[in-house]
Scaffold this motif. Structure first.
Motif, mmCIF file in Angstrom:
data_model
loop_
_atom_site.group_PDB
_atom_site.id
_atom_site.type_symbol
_atom_site.label_atom_id
_atom_site.label_comp_id
_atom_site.label_asym_id
_atom_site.label_seq_id
_atom_site.Cartn_x
_atom_site.Cartn_y
_atom_site.Cartn_z
ATOM 1 N N VAL A 1 17.817 12.774 -19.024
ATOM 2 C CA VAL A 1 17.953 12.449 -17.602
ATOM 3 C C VAL A 1 16.578 12.539 -16.951
ATOM 4 N N ALA A 2 16.201 11.496 -16.218
ATOM 5 C CA ALA A 2 14.941 11.502 -15.473
ATOM 6 C C ALA A 2 15.284 11.507 -13.987
ATOM 7 N N ILE A 3 14.974 12.620 -13.334
ATOM 8 C CA ILE A 3 15.325 12.769 -11.913
ATOM 9 C C ILE A 3 14.088 12.516 -11.059
ATOM 10 N N VAL A 4 14.263 11.718 -10.015
ATOM 11 C CA VAL A 4 13.149 11.392 -9.131
ATOM 12 C C VAL A 4 13.608 11.530 -7.677
ATOM 13 N N ALA A 5 12.802 12.214 -6.865
ATOM 14 C CA ALA A 5 13.140 12.415 -5.458
ATOM 15 C C ALA A 5 11.908 12.943 -4.736
ATOM 16 N N CYS A 6 12.023 13.133 -3.434
ATOM 17 C CA CYS A 6 10.919 13.700 -2.654
ATOM 18 C C CYS A 6 11.407 14.915 -1.873
ATOM 19 N N THR B 1 9.496 5.996 5.277
ATOM 20 C CA THR B 1 9.629 4.661 4.692
ATOM 21 C C THR B 1 8.273 4.007 4.447
ATOM 22 N N VAL B 2 7.203 4.783 4.596
ATOM 23 C CA VAL B 2 5.885 4.289 4.164
ATOM 24 C C VAL B 2 5.383 5.227 3.068
ATOM 25 N N GLU B 3 4.462 4.709 2.247
ATOM 26 C CA GLU B 3 3.998 5.505 1.101
ATOM 27 C C GLU B 3 3.074 6.629 1.547
ATOM 28 N N ALA C 1 10.453 4.033 -7.112
ATOM 29 C CA ALA C 1 10.705 4.635 -8.433
ATOM 30 C C ALA C 1 12.012 4.099 -9.007
ATOM 31 N N LEU C 2 13.017 3.961 -8.150
ATOM 32 C CA LEU C 2 14.302 3.421 -8.599
ATOM 33 C C LEU C 2 14.111 1.992 -9.130
ATOM 34 N N ARG C 3 13.362 1.210 -8.373
ATOM 35 C CA ARG C 3 13.148 -0.192 -8.795
ATOM 36 C C ARG C 3 12.357 -0.242 -10.093
ATOM 37 N N HIS C 4 11.418 0.672 -10.247
ATOM 38 C CA HIS C 4 10.636 0.734 -11.488
ATOM 39 C C HIS C 4 11.559 1.059 -12.672
ATOM 40 N N MET C 5 12.439 2.018 -12.470
ATOM 41 C CA MET C 5 13.354 2.398 -13.566
ATOM 42 C C MET C 5 14.245 1.221 -13.931
ATOM 43 N N LYS C 6 14.740 0.540 -12.911
ATOM 44 C CA LYS C 6 15.617 -0.610 -13.193
ATOM 45 C C LYS C 6 14.864 -1.708 -13.934
ATOM 46 N N ALA C 7 13.630 -1.921 -13.527
ATOM 47 C CA ALA C 7 12.812 -2.955 -14.187
ATOM 48 C C ALA C 7 12.572 -2.589 -15.653
ATOM 49 N N CYS C 8 12.587 -1.289 -15.952
ATOM 50 C CA CYS C 8 12.402 -0.835 -17.347
ATOM 51 C C CYS C 8 13.728 -0.859 -18.108
ATOM 52 N N GLY C 9 14.789 -1.301 -17.478
ATOM 53 C CA GLY C 9 16.074 -1.401 -18.152
ATOM 54 C C GLY C 9 16.858 -0.100 -18.203
ATOM 55 N N PRO D 1 18.228 17.062 -22.280
ATOM 56 C CA PRO D 1 16.932 17.339 -21.641
ATOM 57 C C PRO D 1 16.753 16.572 -20.324
ATOM 58 N N VAL D 2 16.131 17.246 -19.376
ATOM 59 C CA VAL D 2 15.959 16.676 -18.033
ATOM 60 C C VAL D 2 14.498 16.785 -17.632
ATOM 61 N N GLU D 3 13.968 15.749 -17.045
ATOM 62 C CA GLU D 3 12.666 15.906 -16.398
ATOM 63 C C GLU D 3 12.806 15.553 -14.926
ATOM 64 N N VAL D 4 12.014 16.244 -14.124
ATOM 65 C CA VAL D 4 12.095 16.056 -12.676
ATOM 66 C C VAL D 4 10.706 15.704 -12.167
ATOM 67 N N ASP D 5 10.624 14.653 -11.388
ATOM 68 C CA ASP D 5 9.338 14.264 -10.803
ATOM 69 C C ASP D 5 9.485 14.037 -9.319
ATOM 70 N N VAL D 6 8.425 14.337 -8.568
ATOM 71 C CA VAL D 6 8.392 13.820 -7.201
ATOM 72 C C VAL D 6 8.041 12.334 -7.319
ATOM 73 N N ALA D 7 8.665 11.538 -6.467
ATOM 74 C CA ALA D 7 8.615 10.085 -6.640
ATOM 75 C C ALA D 7 7.195 9.532 -6.569
ATOM 76 N N SER D 8 6.363 10.122 -5.715
ATOM 77 C CA SER D 8 5.000 9.604 -5.550
ATOM 78 C C SER D 8 4.182 9.769 -6.824
#
Ligand code: M6R
Length: 364
Positions: free
Chosen positions: A50-55, A362-364, A113-121, A76-83
């Protein structure tokens, strides 16, 4: 409408027993003593990572989820801040479940990050509070929180509702992986069902916490310590205090104190120790005693058993009801939020609209 509350944040803290019960009711089949998720188009049992991404606060839900998922489901789980996730070229193997967590569902980095994950299938799921949001529309599996609109910039009820969903997801994954026997599942359901009442018991200490807020409001720095799933709660406590009271605060894993931060300790530094009785209690207490030996002013948050064992010598104690250590972060979040709230009120800051912050980034 704030009702009879002075701030939205206070109102939202008080709503938690009700909204957490609401959220839990859509993930628990109490009569059958089972946890349940909405229908999905993939096999949860095939998830191997599981790859968890959030801010921000949502990322601490992810960090708590790592303890839960790994302990219950042995995945196994990894957690990242989205940035960070977006730009670090994460390795996303097959059978990874990408999980985003967001109150607004619009946070720019998490959405990217969500769009990146989806693009990676990667198959994706989202623990999201706003059902009409971009993330809610784009995830493969929406796991809604039912916190209702959250107005205060400081996230409170969204956090605990996210935790409730995370607990249900962890248990479902464990079952799908053949790791959760019916009796254990029933026990977990029972523990979760007890959370709203335990939160009410936690709320009953409001006046006491308000009483100690004046002492904390005078501090320049505040530390928060916890172990296991209460370590990310320590990080959340520090974030909450920083963002609304502007006091410098840090959360640490209790065992990390002697690797550096203990050098900060003197009589002027309040240390909030989050330590429910249980397997990690003794270890946390010994870290707490090291702090006390250096003059640090400890506020110990624990249950009756923990306070009887270690409450002496603390500047103040806050007694929580006895809950299972695994789900303690849901209940211990309440005093942590109340403390930040009352310190901010004592300092006279704009609690619901703290300086430099926006509700939705909603801005980076
Ligand atoms: O809407 P999101 O949950 O994606 O927001 C993430 C963070 O911006 C948010 O949790 C922030 O850290 C809060 N102000 C914390 O109280």
């Amino acid at each position: 409408d704030k009702g009879n509350h002075r701030h939205f944040m206070q109102k939202e803290i008080y709503e938690q027993p009700v909204v957490v019960a609401q959220t839990l009711s859509s993930y628990l089949r109490t009569l059958e003593a089972r946890v349940a998720l909405p229908d999905m188009e993939f096999d949860l049992g095939s998830v191997e990572r599981v790859a968890i991404v959030a801010c921000g606060t949502a990322s601490y839900v992810g960090a708590i989820g790592k303890y839960w998922i790994e302990q219950l489901a042995r995945v196994p789980v990894e957690v990242d801040v989205a940035s960070e996730f977006r730009y670090r070229e994460p390795v996303l193997g097959p059978n990874t479940l990408g999980l985003v967590i967001s109150q607004s569902g619009e946070t720019a980095d998490t959405l990217a990050a969500l769009r990146h994950m989806k693009a990676c299938g990667v198959t994706t799921a989202g623990i999201i509070n706003v059902p009409t949001s971009s993330m809610a529309r784009e995830v493969d599996l929406l796991l809604p929180t039912h916190a209702g609109p959250e107005i205060g910039v400081a996230s409170t009820k969204a956090f605990t509702c996210q935790l409730a969903v995370m607990a249900a997801l962890s248990a479902n994954l464990a079952r799908a992986k053949g790791r959760l026997e019916a009796a254990e599942e029933a026990r977990l359901v029972r523990h979760l069902t007890e959370v709203p009442a335990a939160m009410n018991a936690a709320l009953s200490h409001d006046a006491e916490i308000e009483g100690m807020a004046h002492t904390i409001a005078g501090a320049r720095d505040v530390l928060y310590l916890g172990r296991g799933p209460d370590y990310p709660l320590a990080l959340e406590g520090a974030l909450k205090l920083k963002e609304i009271s502007y006091i410098h605060a840090e959360g640490y894993a209790a065992g990390e104190m002697k690797h550096g931060p203990i050098a900060l300790i003197d009589e002027s530094v309040p240390v909030i120790v989050i330590a429910p009785s249980g397997p990690l209690f003794e270890k946390t207490v010994s870290n707490m005693q090291e702090v006390q030996a250096r003059g640090g002013k400890v506020v110990l948050i624990s249950d009756a058993e923990g306070l009887a064992q270690a409450g002496e010598g603390a500047l103040a104690t806050i007694e929580m009801p006895k809950v299972h250590p695994l789900i303690a972060p849901l209940v211990y979040a309440v005093p942590v939020q109340l403390l930040a709230y009352h310190v901010a009120v004592a300092k006279g800051t704009d609690v619901d609209q703290p300086r430099n912050l926006a509700k939705s980034v909603t801005v980076e």
